[in-house]
Design a protein around this motif. Structure first.
Motif, PDB file in Angstrom:
ATOM      1  N   VAL A 187       6.659   2.567 -11.513  1.00 41.70           N
ATOM      2  CA  VAL A 187       6.516   2.784  -9.872  1.00 41.70           C
ATOM      3  C   VAL A 187       5.295   2.071  -9.639  1.00 41.70           C
ATOM      4  CG1 VAL A 187       6.083   4.315  -8.182  1.00 41.70           C
ATOM      5  CG2 VAL A 187       7.684   4.927  -9.817  1.00 41.70           C
ATOM      6  N   GLY A 188       4.064   2.157 -10.388  1.00 40.45           N
ATOM      7  CA  GLY A 188       2.938   1.627 -10.205  1.00 40.45           C
ATOM      8  C   GLY A 188       3.276  -0.018 -10.047  1.00 40.45           C
ATOM      9  N   GLY A 189       3.671  -0.515 -11.356  1.00 41.02           N
ATOM     10  CA  GLY A 189       3.742  -1.929 -11.491  1.00 41.02           C
ATOM     11  C   GLY A 189       4.679  -2.495 -10.565  1.00 41.02           C
ATOM     12  N   ALA A 190       5.683  -1.852 -10.329  1.00 38.51           N
ATOM     13  CA  ALA A 190       6.769  -2.458  -9.118  1.00 38.51           C
ATOM     14  C   ALA A 190       6.092  -2.323  -7.662  1.00 38.51           C
ATOM     15  CB  ALA A 190       7.979  -1.728  -9.172  1.00 38.51           C
TER      16      ALA A 190
ATOM     17  N   LYS B 111      -1.977  -5.595   2.289  1.00 42.25           N
ATOM     18  CA  LYS B 111      -3.531  -5.559   1.746  1.00 42.25           C
ATOM     19  C   LYS B 111      -3.706  -4.313   0.786  1.00 42.25           C
ATOM     20  CE  LYS B 111      -5.217  -4.961   6.005  1.00 42.25           C
ATOM     21  NZ  LYS B 111      -5.914  -4.914   7.289  1.00 42.25           N
ATOM     22  N   TYR B 112      -4.652  -4.393  -0.055  1.00 39.74           N
ATOM     23  CA  TYR B 112      -5.171  -3.201  -0.900  1.00 39.74           C
ATOM     24  C   TYR B 112      -4.131  -2.945  -1.923  1.00 39.74           C
ATOM     25  CZ  TYR B 112      -8.561  -2.924   2.949  1.00 39.74           C
ATOM     26  OH  TYR B 112      -9.184  -3.201   4.156  1.00 39.74           O
ATOM     27  N   SER B 113      -3.385  -3.996  -2.409  1.00 39.08           N
ATOM     28  CA  SER B 113      -2.183  -3.990  -3.100  1.00 39.08           C
ATOM     29  C   SER B 113      -2.439  -3.025  -4.454  1.00 39.08           C
ATOM     30  CB  SER B 113      -1.522  -5.116  -3.500  1.00 39.08           C
ATOM     31  OG  SER B 113      -2.254  -6.042  -4.176  1.00 39.08           O
ATOM     32  N   LEU B 114      -3.608  -3.638  -5.114  1.00 34.48           N
ATOM     33  CA  LEU B 114      -4.163  -2.845  -6.413  1.00 34.48           C
ATOM     34  C   LEU B 114      -4.210  -1.224  -6.318  1.00 34.48           C
ATOM     35  CD1 LEU B 114      -4.622  -3.464  -9.347  1.00 34.48           C
ATOM     36  CD2 LEU B 114      -6.975  -3.797  -8.823  1.00 34.48           C
ATOM     37  N   ILE B 115      -4.998  -0.768  -5.079  1.00 30.85           N
ATOM     38  CA  ILE B 115      -5.290   0.525  -4.987  1.00 30.85           C
ATOM     39  C   ILE B 115      -4.137   1.422  -4.568  1.00 30.85           C
ATOM     40  CG2 ILE B 115      -6.083   0.597  -2.531  1.00 30.85           C
ATOM     41  CD1 ILE B 115      -8.295   2.548  -3.251  1.00 30.85           C
ATOM     42  N   LEU B 116      -3.212   0.676  -3.942  1.00 29.21           N
ATOM     43  CA  LEU B 116      -1.926   1.356  -3.473  1.00 29.21           C
ATOM     44  C   LEU B 116      -1.051   1.446  -4.668  1.00 29.21           C
ATOM     45  CD1 LEU B 116      -1.339  -0.206   0.035  1.00 29.21           C
ATOM     46  CD2 LEU B 116      -1.936   2.222  -0.463  1.00 29.21           C
ATOM     47  N   SER B 117      -0.855   0.493  -5.549  1.00 32.88           N
ATOM     48  CA  SER B 117      -0.046   0.596  -6.668  1.00 32.88           C
ATOM     49  C   SER B 117      -0.582   1.734  -7.785  1.00 32.88           C
ATOM     50  CB  SER B 117       0.082  -0.691  -7.442  1.00 32.88           C
ATOM     51  OG  SER B 117      -1.084  -1.243  -7.776  1.00 32.88           O
ATOM     52  N   VAL B 118      -2.043   1.560  -7.917  1.00 32.84           N
ATOM     53  CA  VAL B 118      -2.496   2.724  -8.644  1.00 32.84           C
ATOM     54  C   VAL B 118      -2.331   4.187  -8.369  1.00 32.84           C
ATOM     55  CG1 VAL B 118      -4.667   3.483  -9.851  1.00 32.84           C
ATOM     56  CG2 VAL B 118      -4.561   1.271  -9.698  1.00 32.84           C
ATOM     57  N   TRP B 119      -2.501   4.405  -6.977  1.00 34.65           N
ATOM     58  CA  TRP B 119      -2.392   5.715  -6.328  1.00 34.65           C
ATOM     59  C   TRP B 119      -0.835   5.847  -6.413  1.00 34.65           C
ATOM     60  CZ3 TRP B 119      -4.431   9.701  -4.722  1.00 34.65           C
ATOM     61  CH2 TRP B 119      -3.788  10.578  -3.873  1.00 34.65           C
ATOM     62  N   ALA B 120       0.051   5.153  -6.317  1.00 30.20           N
ATOM     63  CA  ALA B 120       1.735   5.284  -6.340  1.00 30.20           C
ATOM     64  C   ALA B 120       1.741   5.613  -7.883  1.00 30.20           C
ATOM     65  CB  ALA B 120       2.395   3.965  -6.483  1.00 30.20           C
TER      66      ALA B 120
END
Length: 336
Positions: free
Chosen positions: A209-212, A223-232
């Motif tokens: 989920v985080g990688g996708a 925007k903020y793709s990294l923090i959103l994916s880590v949060w996911a």
């Protein structure tokens, strides 16, 4: 007293002693719990390596440990510094988003009733969201002070626990009277299989989920793709409820990116979660799953009892209670 009743008493006592560690020290209890999860992952990978490459058991465990620590090292070294830098920008964005009421740009007074409903919801969400963020900020100094010893003992227990896990499983039954070991063995065997399956499938689902999410947000231009994916990825460790917490920042950032991008992002994230859910069901095929309502109740109860670690261990505890019920309580209630 029947053998099953004896097994239930002995097992209940040992489980109560285990959970009583939390009363003495929550940090020690957390280290043990996370170590058990890590050991279950290492044990599964070691079995796979041993099966496909025909390596000795201890060498398979060694390669599994190296793979895990290399992965953690890459995450810590490459991901965390970037995430920390992005967090400050994201907090500034949140403050600006609520102060400027950017969601109003989506409507342009076209749907006044819907706009009012969303405004009321987001206005109510704002103080709770910032209260949560302030709580996290206050916890960071405490976490930072304890992080060193936590990681050290976690790694130490994981390493030694992985190598001595087979010995522990063999010696565990000697903690029970000889007459009830057969009954007890069935309980621990089922519990071990169910916990290992849940832990491994949850970790893989979180990584997926985080990688996708990272790939999707970058392609869409969020925007903020990294923090959103880590949060996911992190919220995926909390079944059912975690998805709700995951989508809140996704929707907020999506709104600021425009209605088209927001809708595309939500559709893509729903597809990602549906794929992860199908994978989860496939892995748990043939095993009894815990009801979603029971999961939510477990998260509420154990979150209150154990604090921040509670939601993470709610389902494993639910699996433990269900297995205990099926082996010891249910046969007693169903006897004629």
């Amino acid at each position: 007293m029947t053998k099953n009743a004896k097994s239930s008493i002995y097992t209940g006592i040992y489980l109560a002693l285990f959970f009583s560690i939390a009363l003495i020290s929550m940090q020690v209890f957390s280290i043990i719990v996370f170590s058990i999860g890590s050991i279950l992952i290492i044990d599964l990978f070691a079995k796979i390596i041993q099966k496909f490459f025909k390596l000795p058991r201890k060498l398979s465990i060694l390669f599994s440990l190296l793979a895990l620590f290399i992965f953690i090292g890459l995450v810590v070294g490459l991901l965390i510094p970037t995430v920390i830098h992005e967090v400050s920008n994201f907090l500034n964005f949140l403050e600006s988003f609520f102060n400027n009421k950017e969601w109003k740009k989506l409507f342009n007074n076209s749907f006044p009733q819907l706009e009012n409903n969303i405004s009321e919801f987001l206005s109510g969400l704002q103080p709770k969201l910032f209260e949560f963020l302030n709580y996290i900020a206050l916890q960071i100094p405490n976490v930072g002070q304890k992080a060193g010893s936590f990681i050290f003992y976690l790694f130490l227990l994981t390493i030694y626990g992985s190598f001595f896990f087979d010995t522990f499983k063999n010696k565990l039954l000697f903690m029970f009277p000889k007459s009830i070991r057969k009954n007890t063995l069935l309980f621990w065997k089922d519990l071990y299989i169910d916990l290992e399956t849940f832990v491994v499938s949850t970790v893989f689902a979180a990584i997926f989920v985080g990688g996708a999410a990272f790939v999707a947000t970058n392609i869409i231009g969020i925007k903020y793709s990294l923090i959103l994916s880590v949060w996911a990825a992190l919220t995926n460790f909390i079944p059912v409820v975690g998805v709700i917490f995951e989508f809140i920042p996704l929707i907020i950032v999506g709104i600021s990116s425009g209605i088209t991008k927001m809708l595309i992002l939500l559709i893509v994230m729903i597809i990602i979660h549906a794929t992860a859910f199908v994978f989860f069901l496939y892995v748990l095929k043939g095993k009894t799953r815990i009801n979603s309502v029971a999961v939510i109740v477990s998260i509420l109860i154990f979150g209150y009892i154990f604090g921040l670690i509670g939601p993470l261990i709610a389902v494993p505890i639910g699996i433990l209670l269900r297995t205990y019920w099926n082996h010891f309580i249910s046969p007693y209630l169903e006897r004629s």
